[in-house]
Design a protein around this motif. Structure first.
Motif, PDB file in Angstrom:
ATOM      1  N   LEU A 168       9.781  17.185  -6.038  1.00 20.80           N
ATOM      2  CA  LEU A 168       9.030  16.136  -5.353  1.00 20.80           C
ATOM      3  C   LEU A 168       9.223  14.773  -6.021  1.00 20.80           C
ATOM      4  O   LEU A 168       9.200  13.738  -5.353  1.00 20.80           O
ATOM      5  CB  LEU A 168       7.546  16.495  -5.285  1.00 20.80           C
ATOM      6  N   VAL A 169       9.421  14.786  -7.329  1.00 23.14           N
ATOM      7  CA  VAL A 169       9.653  13.535  -8.060  1.00 23.14           C
ATOM      8  C   VAL A 169      10.933  12.880  -7.551  1.00 23.14           C
ATOM      9  O   VAL A 169      10.952  11.675  -7.264  1.00 23.14           O
ATOM     10  CB  VAL A 169       9.745  13.795  -9.593  1.00 23.14           C
ATOM     11  N   LEU A 170      11.995  13.651  -7.412  1.00 19.01           N
ATOM     12  CA  LEU A 170      13.272  13.106  -6.923  1.00 19.01           C
ATOM     13  C   LEU A 170      13.130  12.555  -5.509  1.00 19.01           C
ATOM     14  O   LEU A 170      13.643  11.481  -5.197  1.00 19.01           O
ATOM     15  CB  LEU A 170      14.353  14.181  -6.956  1.00 19.01           C
ATOM     16  N   LYS A 171      12.431  13.288  -4.658  1.00 21.85           N
ATOM     17  CA  LYS A 171      12.228  12.855  -3.272  1.00 21.85           C
ATOM     18  C   LYS A 171      11.470  11.526  -3.236  1.00 21.85           C
ATOM     19  O   LYS A 171      11.844  10.595  -2.522  1.00 21.85           O
ATOM     20  CB  LYS A 171      11.460  13.927  -2.498  1.00 21.85           C
ATOM     21  N   LEU A 172      10.403  11.418  -4.023  1.00 24.09           N
ATOM     22  CA  LEU A 172       9.609  10.186  -4.043  1.00 24.09           C
ATOM     23  C   LEU A 172      10.378   9.009  -4.640  1.00 24.09           C
ATOM     24  O   LEU A 172      10.220   7.877  -4.185  1.00 24.09           O
ATOM     25  CB  LEU A 172       8.310  10.400  -4.823  1.00 24.09           C
ATOM     26  N   GLU A 173      11.205   9.277  -5.647  1.00 28.78           N
ATOM     27  CA  GLU A 173      11.999   8.197  -6.232  1.00 28.78           C
ATOM     28  C   GLU A 173      12.957   7.634  -5.186  1.00 28.78           C
ATOM     29  O   GLU A 173      13.166   6.416  -5.115  1.00 28.78           O
ATOM     30  CB  GLU A 173      12.756   8.695  -7.466  1.00 28.78           C
ATOM     31  N   ARG A 200       0.834  -1.197   0.000  1.00 25.47           N
ATOM     32  CA  ARG A 200       0.000   0.000   0.000  1.00 25.47           C
ATOM     33  C   ARG A 200       0.880   1.263   0.000  1.00 25.47           C
ATOM     34  O   ARG A 200       0.622   2.212  -0.734  1.00 25.47           O
ATOM     35  CB  ARG A 200      -0.921  -0.010   1.214  1.00 25.47           C
ATOM     36  N   GLU A 201       1.918   1.247   0.836  1.00 22.20           N
ATOM     37  CA  GLU A 201       2.847   2.393   0.902  1.00 22.20           C
ATOM     38  C   GLU A 201       3.524   2.614  -0.451  1.00 22.20           C
ATOM     39  O   GLU A 201       3.637   3.743  -0.924  1.00 22.20           O
ATOM     40  CB  GLU A 201       3.908   2.166   1.987  1.00 22.20           C
ATOM     41  N   LEU A 202       3.956   1.525  -1.074  1.00 24.74           N
ATOM     42  CA  LEU A 202       4.602   1.626  -2.384  1.00 24.74           C
ATOM     43  C   LEU A 202       3.641   2.174  -3.429  1.00 24.74           C
ATOM     44  O   LEU A 202       3.996   3.053  -4.214  1.00 24.74           O
ATOM     45  CB  LEU A 202       5.090   0.255  -2.838  1.00 24.74           C
ATOM     46  N   LYS A 203       2.436   1.652  -3.430  1.00 24.49           N
ATOM     47  CA  LYS A 203       1.440   2.087  -4.418  1.00 24.49           C
ATOM     48  C   LYS A 203       1.118   3.564  -4.254  1.00 24.49           C
ATOM     49  O   LYS A 203       1.026   4.303  -5.236  1.00 24.49           O
ATOM     50  CB  LYS A 203       0.178   1.249  -4.302  1.00 24.49           C
ATOM     51  N   GLN A 204       0.973   4.023  -3.014  1.00 26.06           N
ATOM     52  CA  GLN A 204       0.682   5.434  -2.771  1.00 26.06           C
ATOM     53  C   GLN A 204       1.787   6.318  -3.339  1.00 26.06           C
ATOM     54  O   GLN A 204       1.521   7.339  -3.965  1.00 26.06           O
ATOM     55  CB  GLN A 204       0.548   5.710  -1.269  1.00 26.06           C
ATOM     56  N   ARG A 205       3.018   5.903  -3.124  1.00 26.99           N
ATOM     57  CA  ARG A 205       4.142   6.699  -3.617  1.00 26.99           C
ATOM     58  C   ARG A 205       4.224   6.671  -5.143  1.00 26.99           C
ATOM     59  O   ARG A 205       4.543   7.673  -5.768  1.00 26.99           O
ATOM     60  CB  ARG A 205       5.445   6.230  -2.979  1.00 26.99           C
ATOM     61  N   LYS A 206       3.930   5.512  -5.731  1.00 23.16           N
ATOM     62  CA  LYS A 206       3.957   5.427  -7.199  1.00 23.16           C
ATOM     63  C   LYS A 206       2.878   6.315  -7.808  1.00 23.16           C
ATOM     64  O   LYS A 206       3.104   6.988  -8.816  1.00 23.16           O
ATOM     65  CB  LYS A 206       3.779   3.980  -7.658  1.00 23.16           C
ATOM     66  N   ILE A 235      14.131   3.166  -1.140  1.00 19.27           N
ATOM     67  CA  ILE A 235      14.260   2.716   0.251  1.00 19.27           C
ATOM     68  C   ILE A 235      13.205   1.654   0.563  1.00 19.27           C
ATOM     69  O   ILE A 235      13.497   0.633   1.173  1.00 19.27           O
ATOM     70  CB  ILE A 235      14.152   3.920   1.223  1.00 19.27           C
ATOM     71  N   LEU A 236      11.962   1.887   0.136  1.00 19.74           N
ATOM     72  CA  LEU A 236      10.882   0.928   0.396  1.00 19.74           C
ATOM     73  C   LEU A 236      11.108  -0.406  -0.314  1.00 19.74           C
ATOM     74  O   LEU A 236      10.763  -1.458   0.226  1.00 19.74           O
ATOM     75  CB  LEU A 236       9.534   1.514  -0.041  1.00 19.74           C
ATOM     76  N   GLN A 237      11.673  -0.361  -1.517  1.00 20.16           N
ATOM     77  CA  GLN A 237      11.894  -1.592  -2.295  1.00 20.16           C
ATOM     78  C   GLN A 237      12.778  -2.579  -1.542  1.00 20.16           C
ATOM     79  O   GLN A 237      12.643  -3.789  -1.709  1.00 20.16           O
ATOM     80  CB  GLN A 237      12.539  -1.270  -3.654  1.00 20.16           C
TER      81      GLN A 237
END
Length: 148
Positions: A76-81, A56-62, A86-88
């Protein structure tokens, strides 16, 4: 080692290394895991439930990443990438497209699906097998391809 133990260990390392980005992501994930445990009325989540929260966390970020790219918010794109990377680390090894396709074909045969009308039946049987190990959009696309 459970996911929570691993997160705690990595959190300590991030604190020592003064890695604010990693620390922030780990804290968010831990909070999500604790919130889910409270919501379910449990002290500790099962591995499958932890995987659901992580997915769910990964999907929200994607999803957010896609929105920010469309809006031209490169900061914001760089921050989310970075957050996604980290989540992966905490996700199980992802299945290749070929592996997913073989599981899709196998499941279609198991449930005796013949047309797109059987899509729900196939997806219901298939998703628990690939949960957290494959992207849902890819799974959906492969099921549609094999049912048409």
């Amino acid at each position: 080692m459970s996911l929570l133990e691993r997160l705690n260990q990595d959190m300590k390392q991030a604190m020592r290394a003064k890695d604010k980005e990693t620390l922030s992501v780990i804290r968010m994930v831990k909070a999500s895991l604790q919130n889910e445990a409270i919501k379910l009325g449990k002290d500790e989540l099962a591995e499958q439930e932890e995987l659901t929260v992580l997915s769910r966390e990964l999907k929200q970020r994607k999803d957010s990443l896609h929105e920010f790219k469309e809006a031209g918010r490169d900061d914001l794109v760089l921050k989310l990438e970075d957050e996604l990377k980290i989540l992966q680390v905490y996700m199980p090894k992802q299945l290749s497209e070929e592996e997913v396709e073989s599981i899709v074909v196998e499941t279609i045969q198991e449930v005796s699906a013949t047309s797109k009308k059987d899509m729900g039946k196939v997806m219901g049987a298939l998703m628990p097998k690939v949960k957290g190990k494959a992207d849902g959009a890819l799974v959906n696309q492969l099921v549609q391809k094999h049912l048409s």
